[in-house]
Design a protein around this motif. Structure first.
Motif, short mmCIF file in Angstrom:
data_model
loop_
_atom_site.label_atom_id
_atom_site.label_comp_id
_atom_site.label_asym_id
_atom_site.label_seq_id
_atom_site.Cartn_x
_atom_site.Cartn_y
_atom_site.Cartn_z
N SER A 102 44.73 -107.78 -90.37
CA SER A 102 44.80 -107.55 -91.82
C SER A 102 44.33 -106.14 -92.16
CB SER A 102 43.93 -108.56 -92.56
OG SER A 102 44.38 -109.87 -92.31
N GLN A 143 47.28 -112.36 -97.29
CA GLN A 143 46.92 -113.59 -96.58
C GLN A 143 46.56 -114.69 -97.59
OE1 GLN A 143 44.19 -112.72 -93.46
NE2 GLN A 143 44.20 -114.78 -92.64
N ASP A 175 51.21 -110.83 -94.34
CA ASP A 175 49.98 -111.26 -93.69
C ASP A 175 49.95 -112.78 -93.62
OD1 ASP A 175 47.52 -111.41 -92.53
OD2 ASP A 175 46.53 -110.06 -93.94
N GLU A 176 50.21 -113.30 -92.45
CA GLU A 176 50.23 -114.75 -92.19
C GLU A 176 51.04 -115.53 -93.23
OE1 GLU A 176 46.60 -116.41 -90.93
OE2 GLU A 176 46.02 -114.61 -89.83
MG LIG Z 1 43.93 -111.55 -91.49
#
Ligand SMILES: [Mg+2]
Ligand SMILES: Nc1ncnc2c1ncn2[C@@H]1O[C@H](COP(=O)(O)OP(=O)(O)OP(=O)(O)O)[C@@H](O)[C@H]1O
Lengths: 259, 272
Positions: free
Chosen positions: A54, A98, A176-177
């Protein structure tokens, strides 16, 4: 599994990171990160929790300043841009957090209008409405338009987060994810969405994930971040053919049962 | 890069000029000055966030009416009741309206309103922006090439700077009304007589000084709340700290400014 790698050609590099170092206090998170991403490519970044994935994409988006190293994206030296330059640069990239980071005091419609009306000031009300509805359609949530984020599930929030970045037609997407914490069916839908973005918007994407199915479905290539450096970079097969035990662990823990 | 990167970079330096605490103190002052400078700069640069400014004015002004009405009214009554015995010792209860007028307009209304706004509005702004910061909503605004500073901070500072003076005027009037009711029941003074007495003792300087004070307080409360919230760190606990600091710091600053402005006004008064 995806067909083939887009042209990995020196002239096609859109994100070029080199010698990146970033510490928080005593903790050195990124030690020496270098990475090239090619135009039109979906690059998957794998790495253990806390390995600095991240942090890396926040540096790429200009949200964090690196201690050392350079980040060149779309011809911009990101950490040297002034406010105006940074804004112009950010108009061309999309960032999915995220945590989704939806504006929780605004409805879904207002969330999507927020970046749109502030970046394209000459749009008519009708055009704004169409853009909002169109992008909601493409993430499959047309009914949620008047809801507020706290009324949405985690997966729905992720998808609205994607919609909010897509509305500006970014040339580069940083995810992010995108599939963390979602059920397998929604994961597949998100994977399709990511691939659709690549095709329809001609976007280049960096996808951070722990989900190897997602990596396999969406990634043209895979890079593995370990102890502050990239230790492996190549197509999914290449990377996981290796005998490197650290890399093998990623694969084994995902696909073999722990019986 | 955003307001934040300066803070982040600085916290990474391991060499200090004097000591960690003293450096942090001066860095804090430097950051506050930069923050205020940025507010002034962005107030005048288009595009303007009119819709958000109006929404914030509504939140700051209208939503505080009930509380300041109650406090103003009660302060008026109580202050009148408590002042009466001392004045009646000299047989001077007829001076009550002028005394009240001066006390409320010069001192009580601005101070009470500012303290209430610091508590109610300041904590609200600190908590709201703080939670937006720690849940990455402010970062999300930044990466979408919008200007969260203008949208969130400038609109709130404008709202408090405009609304606190209006609230002060309103509190003053409500306070005098409360006082009038008490004087009317005890001394049977008529409405017109009361307000004529009250207002003849108040000069133009009094009213303008109070309004200037109110503008300064409003600006202080807005900037303090926004600064604390906008720079909140470290999760939900940080949000609590931001809200708390917004109230404590702005109350402290309001008292400090009160003392300074009173000195200045008292210096000017004989010159006019
Ligand atoms: Mg992360
Ligand atoms: N703002 C910050 N201040 C201090 N430390 C930070 C900050 N942001 C990240 N870190 C630290 O940097 C390291 C990497 O964090 P990062 O969020 O990049 O991990 P990640 O690879 O994304 O992990 P995950 O897969 O769990 O999301 C962590 O050890 C974290 O504690």
């Amino acid at each position: 599994m995806k067909e083939q790698l887009p042209r990995a050609d020196k002239n096609n590099i859109v994100i070029s990171v080199s010698g990146l170092v970033k510490s928080f206090g005593q903790l050195q998170v990124l030690k020496n990160v270098s990475l090239d991403v090619y135009k039109g490519e979906n690059l998957v970044v794998l790495g253990r929790s806390g390995s600095g994935k991240s942090v890396l994409i926040k540096i790429i988006a200009g949200l964090l300043a690196p201690d050392e190293g350079t980040v060149n994206v779309l011809g911009n030296e990101v950490n040297k841009l002034d406010f105006k330059g940074l804004q112009a640069y950010r108009r061309r990239i999309g960032f999915l957090f995220q945590s989704s980071a939806l504006y929780d005091s605004m409805t879904v419609r207002e969330n999507l209008e927020f970046p749109l009306v502030r970046n394209k000031r000459n749009l008519s009300m009708k055009e704004v409405k169409e853009a909002v509805e169109g992008v909601l359609e493409s993430v499959g949530l047309p009914d949620s338009i008047n809801k507020i984020p706290s009324e949405l599930s985690g997966g729905q929030r992720k998808r609205i987060g994607i919609a909010r970045t897509l509305i500006l037609h970014p040339e580069i997407m940083l995810y992010d994810e995108p599939t963390a914490g979602l059920d397998p069916i929604t994961c597949v839908e998100i994977n399709h969405l990511i691939n659709k973005v690549q095709k329809e918007y001609n976007a280049t994407s960096v996808i951070i994930t722990h989900d190897l199915t997602c990596a396999k479905e969406t990634g043209d290539s895979v890079a593995i971040l370990y102890e502050g450096q990239f230790i492996e970079r190549g197509s999914f097969e290449e990377v996981f053919k290796t005998s490197n035990t650290i890399v093998r662990q990623f694969y084994d823990y995902n696909f073999t049962t722990t019986k | 890069m955003g307001q934040n990167s300066g803070v982040n970079n600085a916290s990474n330096n391991r060499k200090y000029l004097v000591s960690a605490t003293i450096d942090a103190f001066f860095l804090g002052i430097y950051n506050v000055c930069r923050f205020i400078g940025r507010v002034f700069k962005e107030v005048f640069v288009p595009p303007y966030e009119f819709k958000e400014i109006i929404k914030q004015c509504y939140d700051v002004g209208y939503r505080s009416l009930a509380l300041v009405s109650l406090t103003g009214f009660i302060t008026g009554i109580v202050f009148t009741k408590q002042s009466r015995p001392s004045l009646s010792e000299f047989g001077a209860t007829s001076w009550l309206p002028s005394l009240i007028g001066i006390a409320i307009i010069r001192a009580l209304a601005p101070l009470i309103t500012a303290l209430i706004a610091a508590g109610k509005v300041g904590s609200n702004i600190g908590a709201e922006l703080g939670s937006m910061r720690v849940t990455e909503q402010i970062d999300a605004m930044e990466v979408s090439a919008t200007n969260p500073f203008k949208f969130l901070v400038v609109s709130r500072v404008i709202a408090t700077t405009l609304m606190v003076p209006l609230l002060v005027l309103y509190t003053g009037l409500v306070g005098m009304l409360g006082s009038y009711l008490n004087v009317n029941t005890n001394e049977a003074t008529s409405f017109t007589a009361f307000f004529k007495d009250a207002f003849t003792s108040i000069s133009f300087l009094d009213i303008s000084a109070s309004l200037i004070k109110a503008v300064v307080y409003g600006f202080t409360i807005g900037v303090t709340g926004c600064y604390q919230g906008y720079n909140a760190t470290k999760g939900t606990a940080g949000v609590g700290r931001a809200a708390n600091a917004a109230v404590v710091v702005s109350m402290f600053l309001v008292f400090l400014e009160e003392i300074i402005i009173v000195q200045v006004v008292n210096y000017i008064r004989p010159l006019l």
